[in-house]
Write an enzyme that holds these catalytic residues in place. Structure first.
Site, short mmCIF file in Angstrom:
data_model
loop_
_atom_site.label_atom_id
_atom_site.label_comp_id
_atom_site.label_asym_id
_atom_site.label_seq_id
_atom_site.Cartn_x
_atom_site.Cartn_y
_atom_site.Cartn_z
N ARG A 164 94.51 35.65 75.96
CA ARG A 164 93.11 35.53 76.45
C ARG A 164 92.16 35.16 75.30
O ARG A 164 91.04 35.67 75.21
CB ARG A 164 92.64 36.84 77.08
CG ARG A 164 93.43 37.29 78.28
CD ARG A 164 93.22 36.37 79.49
NE ARG A 164 93.87 36.95 80.64
CZ ARG A 164 95.17 36.82 80.92
NH1 ARG A 164 95.95 36.10 80.12
NH2 ARG A 164 95.68 37.38 81.99
N SER A 238 89.83 40.83 85.89
CA SER A 238 90.02 41.91 84.91
C SER A 238 88.78 42.02 84.02
O SER A 238 88.37 41.03 83.42
CB SER A 238 91.22 41.60 84.00
OG SER A 238 92.35 41.43 84.80
N GLU A 334 86.59 41.47 78.70
CA GLU A 334 87.13 40.10 78.80
C GLU A 334 86.05 39.06 79.12
O GLU A 334 86.00 38.01 78.46
CB GLU A 334 88.24 40.06 79.85
CG GLU A 334 88.96 38.72 79.87
CD GLU A 334 89.95 38.61 81.02
OE1 GLU A 334 90.95 39.34 81.00
OE2 GLU A 334 89.71 37.78 81.90
C1 LIG Z 1 89.08 37.41 91.12
C2 LIG Z 1 89.31 36.87 89.73
C3 LIG Z 1 90.59 36.79 89.23
C4 LIG Z 1 90.83 36.31 87.94
N1 LIG Z 1 92.10 36.23 87.49
C5 LIG Z 1 92.35 35.74 86.26
C6 LIG Z 1 93.69 35.64 85.79
O1 LIG Z 1 94.65 35.97 86.47
N2 LIG Z 1 93.89 35.16 84.54
C7 LIG Z 1 92.86 34.75 83.75
O2 LIG Z 1 93.11 34.31 82.62
N3 LIG Z 1 91.58 34.82 84.17
C8 LIG Z 1 91.30 35.30 85.41
N4 LIG Z 1 90.01 35.39 85.85
C9 LIG Z 1 88.91 34.93 84.97
C10 LIG Z 1 88.46 33.48 85.25
O3 LIG Z 1 89.02 33.00 86.43
C11 LIG Z 1 88.84 32.52 84.10
O4 LIG Z 1 88.37 33.01 82.88
C12 LIG Z 1 88.29 31.11 84.32
O5 LIG Z 1 88.86 30.23 83.37
C13 LIG Z 1 86.76 31.04 84.25
O6 LIG Z 1 86.37 29.76 84.70
P1 LIG Z 1 84.86 29.46 85.07
O7 LIG Z 1 84.74 28.01 85.32
O8 LIG Z 1 84.42 30.35 86.19
O9 LIG Z 1 84.12 29.85 83.73
P2 LIG Z 1 82.71 30.58 83.53
O10 LIG Z 1 82.81 31.98 84.01
O11 LIG Z 1 81.63 29.75 84.10
O12 LIG Z 1 82.61 30.57 81.94
C14 LIG Z 1 83.45 31.40 81.16
C15 LIG Z 1 83.21 31.10 79.67
O13 LIG Z 1 83.64 29.78 79.40
C16 LIG Z 1 82.54 28.98 78.90
N5 LIG Z 1 82.68 27.65 79.48
C17 LIG Z 1 82.70 27.33 80.80
N6 LIG Z 1 82.89 25.99 80.92
C18 LIG Z 1 82.96 25.49 79.66
C19 LIG Z 1 83.13 24.18 79.11
N7 LIG Z 1 83.26 23.09 79.88
N8 LIG Z 1 83.16 24.06 77.76
C20 LIG Z 1 83.02 25.14 76.95
N9 LIG Z 1 82.85 26.39 77.40
C21 LIG Z 1 82.83 26.55 78.75
C22 LIG Z 1 81.28 29.70 79.36
O14 LIG Z 1 80.18 29.43 78.50
C23 LIG Z 1 81.73 31.15 79.28
O15 LIG Z 1 81.69 31.59 77.94
C24 LIG Z 1 89.73 35.87 87.15
C25 LIG Z 1 88.43 35.94 87.67
C26 LIG Z 1 88.20 36.43 88.95
C27 LIG Z 1 86.82 36.48 89.50
#
Ligand SMILES: Cc1cc2nc3c(=O)[nH]c(=O)nc-3n(C[C@H](O)[C@H](O)[C@H](O)COP(=O)(O)OP(=O)(O)OC[C@H]3O[C@@H](n4cnc5c(N)ncnc54)[C@H](O)[C@@H]3O)c2cc1C
Length: 340
Positions: A164, A238, A334
């Site tokens: 992570r 998480s 996280e």
């Molecule tokens: C129900 C649920 C289950 C999940 N299960 C998992 C799992 O099994 N495994 C796992 O690893 N994660 C999991 N996650 C966490 C999440 O899905 C991941 O971290 C995902 O990659 C976040 O994507 P996002 O587009 O929503 O990012 P955001 O939440 O919008 O952003 C997250 C971070 O990334 C940065 N960011 C976003 N886009 C960019 C970009 N283009 N360039 C640079 N920085 C950027 C943001 O500034 C922020 O710091 C889960 C979340 C939920 C709600």
């Protein structure tokens, strides 16, 4: 370019936390990025990239240009009998990419099905699930420096992926926006179903006959049955990372707390289950203010309504403090905290 001032973020994060962005811009074409960065620089506003908001805690108002890359496109760069090499735009939805690859007979991402969010955010925390991490498939990550607009492409090694974790959470934190990701997938399935929860669901099926679609379906079924859907119960998955300790500390903990789950890592360290530690401290199902610890998943904090991001972070701090007192282990949050 249509920058919106003072925009609510409530519907832009899966924890449904309130807070306003000083400015918000949704970009569908990467060609607008230079102008957007220039706009923010002229106003001395920092830029915060946002994907689908599934891994952030909005702790208050965000004094920044919040930039949502909604770019699309999946390009096959090279393909032979064994491998395929893809370039995927940052704004693509991760799960839809997984489905697309399997439909085309490109294998590897099946264990990562149904992880919410965008492709651009996936390398930031090296998304992982059911024994597989994104890092195994990354060939390169293309990004742009927020301060200068200069492009920077990083190889997999340069991304410094860990559990992570990546360079985008450390040395390049808040400095880059990821614009596309290159992935290398296999044309032959190499199924990974040793992860206990997955192995249990697939038990009874003839291993030699299992397909990547079977693994995908099993992952989707497990996730749907176990994890609360953020559309109904706002959450960010998480809330804490699983802590990693050295072998000596793990041995001492095993002596003191028989039954403590431990997962030895390739580097000799030992991963502990944060959910187990939190559950042991009596937090599972507890509610405080507008927030709660999910009754089946001690690792998932849920928004029951009416609370602020700050209150959620206070609850998280108290959970971490009780784990530290009982086990002497620190828990790390996280999701990324923005605003406040
Ligand atoms: C129900 C649920 C289950 C999940 N299960 C998992 C799992 O099994 N495994 C796992 O690893 N994660 C999991 N996650 C966490 C999440 O899905 C991941 O971290 C995902 O990659 C976040 O994507 P996002 O587009 O929503 O990012 P955001 O939440 O919008 O952003 C997250 C971070 O990334 C940065 N960011 C976003 N886009 C960019 C970009 N283009 N360039 C640079 N920085 C950027 C943001 O500034 C922020 O710091 C889960 C979340 C939920 C709600």
């Amino acid at each position: 370019m249509h920058v919106l001032a003072e925009q609510p973020l409530l519907r832009m994060n899966t924890l449904a936390l309130d807070g306003r962005a000083r400015a918000l811009l949704r970009l569908e074409h990467i060609t607008g990025l230079e102008q957007a960065l220039g706009w923010a620089a002229d106003r001395q506003l920092p830029v915060v990239p946002l994907g689908e908001g599934s891994n952030i805690v909005v702790a208050g108002d965000v004094e920044a240009l919040v930039l949502r890359l909604a770019t699309s496109g999946i390009e096959v760069l090279e393909e032979d009998a064994e491998k395929v090499h893809l370039r995927v735009a940052a704004g693509e939805n991760w799960h839809r990419l997984v489905e697309w690859t399997l439909r085309r007979g490109y294998f590897g991402l099946e264990n990562l099905a149904l992880i919410p969010g965008t492709v651009g955010a996936a390398p930031v925390q090296n998304i992982g699930a059911y024994g597989v991490e994104l890092a195994s498939f990354v060939r390169a990550v293309h990004s742009v420096e927020l301060a200068t607009g200069a492009g920077l492409s990083l190889s997999r090694e340069a991304c410094e992926f860990g559990y992570r974790d990546s360079v985008f959470k450390n040395r390049l934190r808040d400095k880059m926006i990821i614009t596309s990701v290159e992935l290398e997938l296999s044309r032959e399935p190499h199924l990974q179903f040793e992860y206990p929860a997955l192995a249990a669901v697939l038990e009874g099926k003839q291993r030699a006959r299992l397909s990547a679609i079977d693994v995908f379906d099993a992952v989707v079924a497990i996730r749907r049955s176990k994890l609360p859907d953020p559309a109904r119960v706002p959450n960010a998955g998480s809330f804490f990372k699983n802590p990693v300790v050295d072998a000596q500390r793990a041995g001492a903990l095993a002596g003191q707390f028989p039954g403590i789950p431990q997962y030895p890592q390739a580097d000799g360290q030992v991963k502990l289950a944060a959910a187990w530690l939190i559950d042991c401290c009596g937090w599972k199902g507890k509610q405080r203010g507008g927030f709660g610890v999910h009754p089946e998943h001690a690792l998932v904090l849920v928004n029951l309504g009416g609370g602020s991001g700050r209150e959620l972070l206070d609850l998280a701090a108290d959970i971490a403090a009780s784990v530290a007192t009982t086990f002497g282990v620190s828990l790390e949050i996280e999701p990324r905290i923005v605003g406040g």
